[in-house]
Design an enzyme around this catalytic site. Structure first.
Site, mmCIF file in Angstrom:
data_model
loop_
_atom_site.group_PDB
_atom_site.id
_atom_site.type_symbol
_atom_site.label_atom_id
_atom_site.label_comp_id
_atom_site.label_asym_id
_atom_site.label_seq_id
_atom_site.Cartn_x
_atom_site.Cartn_y
_atom_site.Cartn_z
ATOM 1 N N ASP A 1 0.846 -1.594 -0.063
ATOM 2 C CA ASP A 1 0.479 -0.145 -0.071
ATOM 3 C C ASP A 1 1.093 1.064 0.255
ATOM 4 O O ASP A 1 2.066 0.965 0.213
ATOM 5 C CB ASP A 1 -0.954 -0.271 1.055
ATOM 6 C CG ASP A 1 -1.956 0.984 1.458
ATOM 7 O OD1 ASP A 1 -2.004 1.713 0.942
ATOM 8 O OD2 ASP A 1 -1.206 1.724 3.120
ATOM 9 N N ASP B 1 -0.029 5.228 0.866
ATOM 10 C CA ASP B 1 -0.146 6.484 1.979
ATOM 11 C C ASP B 1 -0.770 5.362 3.255
ATOM 12 O O ASP B 1 -1.191 4.572 3.544
ATOM 13 C CB ASP B 1 -1.967 6.823 1.855
ATOM 14 C CG ASP B 1 -1.596 8.060 0.196
ATOM 15 O OD1 ASP B 1 -0.669 9.047 0.912
ATOM 16 O OD2 ASP B 1 -1.683 7.650 -0.608
ATOM 17 N N ASP C 1 -2.025 -0.609 5.418
ATOM 18 C CA ASP C 1 -2.492 0.411 7.137
ATOM 19 C C ASP C 1 -4.051 0.573 7.267
ATOM 20 O O ASP C 1 -4.513 0.682 8.445
ATOM 21 C CB ASP C 1 -1.521 2.111 6.984
ATOM 22 C CG ASP C 1 -2.136 2.303 6.296
ATOM 23 O OD1 ASP C 1 -2.575 2.160 5.173
ATOM 24 O OD2 ASP C 1 -2.877 3.997 6.980
HETATM 25 MG MG LIG Z 1 -2.882 3.438 3.385
#
Ligand SMILES: [Mg+2]
Length: 248
Positions: A20, A22, A193
């Site tokens: 991923d 961000d 995240d």
């Molecule tokens: Mg993310």
């Protein structure tokens, strides 16, 4: 963070690494264009990709063009949760853009909360409320109504709600990526995240690999790293140990 979760296993040259963007490779910022990308990051990812026979990809909710802007066009990049990619993925099909009426239906919400803004991504619509956290309940409700009206899925992330077609998600993107000759048969490790990464954690684990949750919070991922800084340190360590393994 719950310390009972293990850190990810060491990378092998026959693994596939899915990342991923961000909150995983870069710290979250008040607005998507306000991130600070570590100048060493594209080079580090490029080196790892070479060590993995090209089997490294960034899978993000961002549009493909933005990923290319921040990371360059050399890496495999998958945008809008799988709706866009710079690699032809098996099973790719025509995806209908969201109708403009979806955004129009949320304009009253934005007028009620000046910090709430819409990010049209052609195949998805992001509703950001990081600058107006008190609007959360109203945002969630308005998005639920619009999702129902237009047959879309509402996915709640970190101060963002995304509206998109139900079958566009990172888990499906990962499954299609694993059918590509460059990734097929490899053990996938997926780092992320946020809630949008959970489908991909499950897909990676179903394929014999591992999900790696970055930060705290409930997750189906089997492994954890505490922060973006820890992700960078782990990536650097993997590049070094793969490099050492290749040395005569
Ligand atoms: Mg993310």
């Amino acid at each position: 963070m719950d310390e009972t979760y293990p850190t990810p296993p060491p990378l092998c040259g026959s693994d596939a690494l899915l990342l991923d963007f961000d909150g995983t490779l870069v710290e979250l910022a008040p607005r998507p264009d306000a991130i600070a990308v570590d100048p060493a990051l594209p080079g580090l990812l490029g080196a790892l990709a070479a060590q993995l026979g090209g089997a490294l990809a960034v899978i993000s909710g961002r549009p493909l063009a933005e990923l290319q802007h921040w990371l360059g066009a050399e890496l495999t990049l998958i945008g809008v949760h799988g709706a866009e990619a710079n690699l032809p993925l098996p099973g790719a099909r025509e995806i209908a853009p969201l109708p403009a009426a979806v955004g129009e239906a949320l304009e009253p919400l934005c007028r009620r909360h000046p910090g709430v803004w819409l990010e049209p991504k052609r195949y998805a619509l992001g509703v950001h409320y990081r600058e107006s956290p008190g609007a959360e309940e109203d945002v969630l409700q308005a998005c639920a109504t619009v999702a129902q009206d237009y047959g879309l899925e509402r996915l709640c992330g970190k101060c963002i709600v995304e509206l998109r077609h139900a079958d566009i998600h990172k888990g499906a993107a990962l499954q299609r990526l694993l059918q590509h000759p460059r990734y097929a048969g490899r053990r996938p490790l997926m780092l992320g995240d946020d809630r949008t990464d959970e489908d991909a954690f499950v897909a990676a684990q179903d394929a014999g690999g591992c999900g790696v949750k970055v930060g705290g919070g409930a997750s189906q991922a089997r492994c954890r790293l505490a922060s973006v800084a820890d992700v960078h340190a782990w990536l650097r360590a993997q590049a070094e140990q793969l490099d050492a393994g290749e040395s005569p």
